[in-house]
Motif scaffolding. Structure first.
Motif, PDB file in Angstrom:
ATOM      1  N   ARG A 104       6.298  -6.569 -10.866  1.00  0.00           N
ATOM      2  CA  ARG A 104       7.091  -6.017  -9.769  1.00  0.00           C
ATOM      3  C   ARG A 104       7.279  -4.511  -9.940  1.00  0.00           C
ATOM      4  O   ARG A 104       7.150  -3.740  -8.972  1.00  0.00           O
ATOM      5  CB  ARG A 104       8.464  -6.704  -9.699  1.00  0.00           C
ATOM      6  N   HIS A 105       7.566  -4.081 -11.159  1.00  0.00           N
ATOM      7  CA  HIS A 105       7.801  -2.655 -11.419  1.00  0.00           C
ATOM      8  C   HIS A 105       6.575  -1.819 -11.067  1.00  0.00           C
ATOM      9  O   HIS A 105       6.674  -0.805 -10.357  1.00  0.00           O
ATOM     10  CB  HIS A 105       8.166  -2.447 -12.891  1.00  0.00           C
ATOM     11  N   TYR A 106       5.422  -2.239 -11.532  1.00  0.00           N
ATOM     12  CA  TYR A 106       4.220  -1.430 -11.312  1.00  0.00           C
ATOM     13  C   TYR A 106       3.671  -1.582  -9.896  1.00  0.00           C
ATOM     14  O   TYR A 106       3.038  -0.651  -9.378  1.00  0.00           O
ATOM     15  CB  TYR A 106       3.168  -1.751 -12.364  1.00  0.00           C
ATOM     16  N   ALA A 107       3.934  -2.720  -9.257  1.00  0.00           N
ATOM     17  CA  ALA A 107       3.564  -2.845  -7.845  1.00  0.00           C
ATOM     18  C   ALA A 107       4.383  -1.872  -7.007  1.00  0.00           C
ATOM     19  O   ALA A 107       3.856  -1.200  -6.109  1.00  0.00           O
ATOM     20  CB  ALA A 107       3.771  -4.272  -7.358  1.00  0.00           C
ATOM     21  N   GLU A 108       5.672  -1.762  -7.305  1.00  0.00           N
ATOM     22  CA  GLU A 108       6.519  -0.837  -6.557  1.00  0.00           C
ATOM     23  C   GLU A 108       6.119   0.615  -6.818  1.00  0.00           C
ATOM     24  O   GLU A 108       6.167   1.452  -5.902  1.00  0.00           O
ATOM     25  CB  GLU A 108       7.986  -1.079  -6.912  1.00  0.00           C
ATOM     26  N   ALA A 109       5.694   0.926  -8.040  1.00  0.00           N
ATOM     27  CA  ALA A 109       5.215   2.278  -8.345  1.00  0.00           C
ATOM     28  C   ALA A 109       3.960   2.590  -7.543  1.00  0.00           C
ATOM     29  O   ALA A 109       3.794   3.700  -7.011  1.00  0.00           O
ATOM     30  CB  ALA A 109       4.943   2.406  -9.843  1.00  0.00           C
ATOM     31  N   TYR A 110       3.074   1.615  -7.449  1.00  0.00           N
ATOM     32  CA  TYR A 110       1.850   1.786  -6.658  1.00  0.00           C
ATOM     33  C   TYR A 110       2.192   1.972  -5.179  1.00  0.00           C
ATOM     34  O   TYR A 110       1.653   2.872  -4.510  1.00  0.00           O
ATOM     35  CB  TYR A 110       0.952   0.570  -6.858  1.00  0.00           C
ATOM     36  N   TRP A 111       3.103   1.166  -4.671  1.00  0.00           N
ATOM     37  CA  TRP A 111       3.489   1.278  -3.259  1.00  0.00           C
ATOM     38  C   TRP A 111       4.134   2.642  -2.981  1.00  0.00           C
ATOM     39  O   TRP A 111       3.980   3.185  -1.882  1.00  0.00           O
ATOM     40  CB  TRP A 111       4.419   0.137  -2.878  1.00  0.00           C
ATOM     41  N   ALA A 112       4.869   3.179  -3.950  1.00  0.00           N
ATOM     42  CA  ALA A 112       5.468   4.512  -3.777  1.00  0.00           C
ATOM     43  C   ALA A 112       4.367   5.570  -3.655  1.00  0.00           C
ATOM     44  O   ALA A 112       4.467   6.494  -2.842  1.00  0.00           O
ATOM     45  CB  ALA A 112       6.388   4.831  -4.955  1.00  0.00           C
ATOM     46  N   ASP A 113       3.302   5.437  -4.443  1.00  0.00           N
ATOM     47  CA  ASP A 113       2.184   6.380  -4.347  1.00  0.00           C
ATOM     48  C   ASP A 113       1.463   6.230  -3.013  1.00  0.00           C
ATOM     49  O   ASP A 113       1.031   7.230  -2.418  1.00  0.00           O
ATOM     50  CB  ASP A 113       1.202   6.161  -5.496  1.00  0.00           C
ATOM     51  N   VAL A 114       1.315   5.006  -2.552  1.00  0.00           N
ATOM     52  CA  VAL A 114       0.708   4.754  -1.242  1.00  0.00           C
ATOM     53  C   VAL A 114       1.472   5.500  -0.152  1.00  0.00           C
ATOM     54  O   VAL A 114       0.896   6.181   0.697  1.00  0.00           O
ATOM     55  CB  VAL A 114       0.661   3.238  -0.951  1.00  0.00           C
ATOM     56  N   LYS A 115       2.797   5.395  -0.197  1.00  0.00           N
ATOM     57  CA  LYS A 115       3.633   6.060   0.799  1.00  0.00           C
ATOM     58  C   LYS A 115       3.532   7.574   0.680  1.00  0.00           C
ATOM     59  O   LYS A 115       3.406   8.287   1.689  1.00  0.00           O
ATOM     60  CB  LYS A 115       5.084   5.623   0.637  1.00  0.00           C
ATOM     61  N   ALA A 116       3.553   8.088  -0.561  1.00  0.00           N
ATOM     62  CA  ALA A 116       3.516   9.534  -0.774  1.00  0.00           C
ATOM     63  C   ALA A 116       2.210  10.144  -0.274  1.00  0.00           C
ATOM     64  O   ALA A 116       2.188  11.297   0.177  1.00  0.00           O
ATOM     65  CB  ALA A 116       3.706   9.841  -2.256  1.00  0.00           C
ATOM     66  N   LEU A 117       1.115   9.391  -0.340  1.00  0.00           N
ATOM     67  CA  LEU A 117      -0.183   9.883   0.105  1.00  0.00           C
ATOM     68  C   LEU A 117      -0.442   9.614   1.590  1.00  0.00           C
ATOM     69  O   LEU A 117      -1.550   9.845   2.078  1.00  0.00           O
ATOM     70  CB  LEU A 117      -1.289   9.247  -0.746  1.00  0.00           C
ATOM     71  N   ASN A 118       0.597   9.142   2.288  1.00  0.00           N
ATOM     72  CA  ASN A 118       0.495   8.852   3.723  1.00  0.00           C
ATOM     73  C   ASN A 118      -0.623   7.853   4.022  1.00  0.00           C
ATOM     74  O   ASN A 118      -1.315   7.948   5.033  1.00  0.00           O
ATOM     75  CB  ASN A 118       0.285  10.136   4.540  1.00  0.00           C
ATOM     76  N   ILE A 119      -0.785   6.891   3.123  1.00  0.00           N
ATOM     77  CA  ILE A 119      -1.721   5.785   3.334  1.00  0.00           C
ATOM     78  C   ILE A 119      -1.022   4.740   4.178  1.00  0.00           C
ATOM     79  O   ILE A 119       0.098   4.318   3.866  1.00  0.00           O
ATOM     80  CB  ILE A 119      -2.165   5.199   1.980  1.00  0.00           C
TER      81      ILE A 119
END
Length: 491
Positions: A104-119
């Motif tokens: 869960r922790h690393y999935a949320e970190a990945y999702w945060a990067d997705v959002k930051a890159l406007n994906i």
């Protein structure tokens, strides 16, 4: 739909092919997602910028897009091997945490990067552990004809399907270098689709199956999740070029077995009509490897004062099938280019809002912007040539004497594909404070006010001293610029 036919490079056939959807008017895409045992590095994220541009292009071309990205929270071994530690179990043991909490922790970190890159968000995130019953059913359906059981698990016999390895173009021992030897395997390339829990061991993630308690193989997961959500065959399967050698050939073999299809001379028999792979991001210092302990994360770029969309810009400047070398100088150049685009777009948008320019004869002037949109369309339709497309976007924003609504509309149309968020960014948004900076913005403004007074009094020695003091603290003074200063970014 736009006029230029969309052509994409199919890794399976090694040629450009015109996109012909399986279902008219629709585009169904599956992208191999992360294994959530650690933070993603920026090289990992290049794959999702690429997949996002593909999805945006399909939407731009008028297709109804269904994009699926998986989250691998079980089954991926440390070296794509058939025996050894699961990456998730290994990290959970090292951290003395629940494997579910790790995921869960690393999935949320990945999702945060997705959002930051406007994906853009996909239509569905498929979580591997939510599909275990479907994986067992899939394996049962192919086991009799295509698999055999060993003490360590259920193995797929690659000799039972036609054209195994065609995607990788490597069926030699050299091409199978990452596959460990397992006693009893019939062929060197055979792979586990169900791994039994070794006697005397207890895993945090294990399930009952006809072959004993254990966990699915990494390759099985993607076959099941893509087929369950998109149906076979679907349109496009994406991933990093490293998947082209082992993971995707194994996925294809499973798809062939499940669908009872024949050879790969018909791409649809692979489960997807087109297989697409982005190339590597290269970083010469070796910090692209998670095994080094300290690696290049998106958050590190942000901490140094680089807006995450500068990294997106960096990716767009190169073709997705080309290697891209990362450097701090290159990232700085991408940030400067992004700033110029934001400033140019804002000029047109502000003119439009404030009415400082009149539309004039927009019908005549639209000929110019329409021609540029057509050129942009041709660029992205030519296997996602974002480098050329960016140049067209810049030419559009550099137009003179053209009605602002025409330019702003054309640029917005193009940014639907580029994903740089030009309609919502201000240049000040790109001025991120580096984590190491000690000076505050209020202090910067106070020094700049002193410097302005010194310049007015022609005290250039004091003016230069104040400028150098700011530079020593990472602040770049920009005389004549409306913002006045910016962070001086660097490694």
């Amino acid at each position: 739909m736009t006029s230029t036919p969309l052509k994409l490079f199919n890794s399976l056939t090694r040629q450009l092919e015109e996109f012909q959807p399986v279902h008219p008017g629709e585009a169904r895409v599956y992208s191999c997602g992360p294994t959530v045992y650690n933070y993603p590095h920026i090289g990992n994220m290049r794959a999702y910028v690429f997949a996002d541009v593909l999805g945006r292009t399909l939407s731009f071309k008028g297709y109804k897009l269904t994009h699926v990205i998986n989250i691998t929270d079980v089954g991926h071994l440390t070296d794509d091997a058939d025996a050894g530690e699961d990456k998730m179990e290994k990290m959970a043991a090292e951290r003395a945490q629940s494997i579910w909490d790790i995921a869960r922790h690393y999935a949320e970190a990945y999702w945060a990067d997705v959002k930051a890159l406007n994906i853009r968000q996909p239509a569905k995130w498929t979580i591997a552990t939510e599909y275990i019953p479907a994986m067992i059913d899939f394996a049962k359906s192919i086991a009799d004809k295509h698999c055999y059981e060993l003490d360590s698990g259920l193995y797929f016999d690659v000799s039972t399907v036609a054209d195994y390895g065609r995607l990788a173009r490597a069926v030699t021992e050299e091409g199978e270098g990452r596959i460990d030897e397992v006693d009893g395997k019939r062929n060197a390339a055979d792979f586990a689709i169900w791994r039994k829990t070794p006697a005397g061991e207890k895993r945090q993630m294990e399930w009952d199956s006809p072959w004993g308690k254990g966990a699915p193989g990494w390759h099985l997961e993607c076959s099941v999740m893509s087929g369950e959500v998109l149906g076979f065959p679907f349109d496009i399967h994406t991933g990093g070029i490293d998947h082209r050698e082992i993971h995707h050939p194994n996925e294809i073999a499973q798809n062939q077995a499940f669908c009872c299809t024949n050879g790969l001379n018909v791409p649809a028999n692979s489960g997807a009509n087109i297989w697409m792979h982005n190339n590597f991001l290269i970083e010469r210092s070796g910090k692209m490897s998670k095994s080094s302990g300290e690696f290049l994360r998106l958050q590190l770029l942000i901490d140094k004062g680089y807006h995450p969309l500068a990294y997106r810009m960096m990716c767009l400047q190169a073709h997705y099938r080309s290697e891209l070398e990362f450097s701090w100088e290159g990232l700085q150049a991408a940030l400067v280019r992004l700033k110029r685009l934001v400033m140019a777009y804002r000029k047109w948008a502000d003119n439009l809002k404030e009415g400082r320019m009149t539309p004039g004869d927009c019908w005549e002037r639209e000929r110019v912007t329409n021609a540029l949109v057509a050129r942009f369309d041709a660029a992205v339709s030519g296997d996602l040539n974002t480098a050329d497309a960016l140049t067209v976007l810049e030419e559009t924003l550099a137009l003179k004497g053209t009605a602002p609504e025409c330019v702003a509309t054309a640029a917005s149309h193009m940014d639907r594909v580029m994903g740089l968020n030009l309609g919502h960014l201000q240049r000040t948004d790109l001025r991120l404070r580096p984590k190491a900076a000690t000076i505050t913005e209020a202090e910067i403004e106070a020094v700049l006010a002193q410097r302005k007074e010194a310049r007015a009094a022609k005290d250039f020695a004091t003016s230069d001293r104040l400028r150098d003091e700011l530079a020593a603290q990472g602040v770049e003074v920009m005389d004549g610029d409306v913002l006045g200063w910016d962070w001086k970014l660097g490694e």
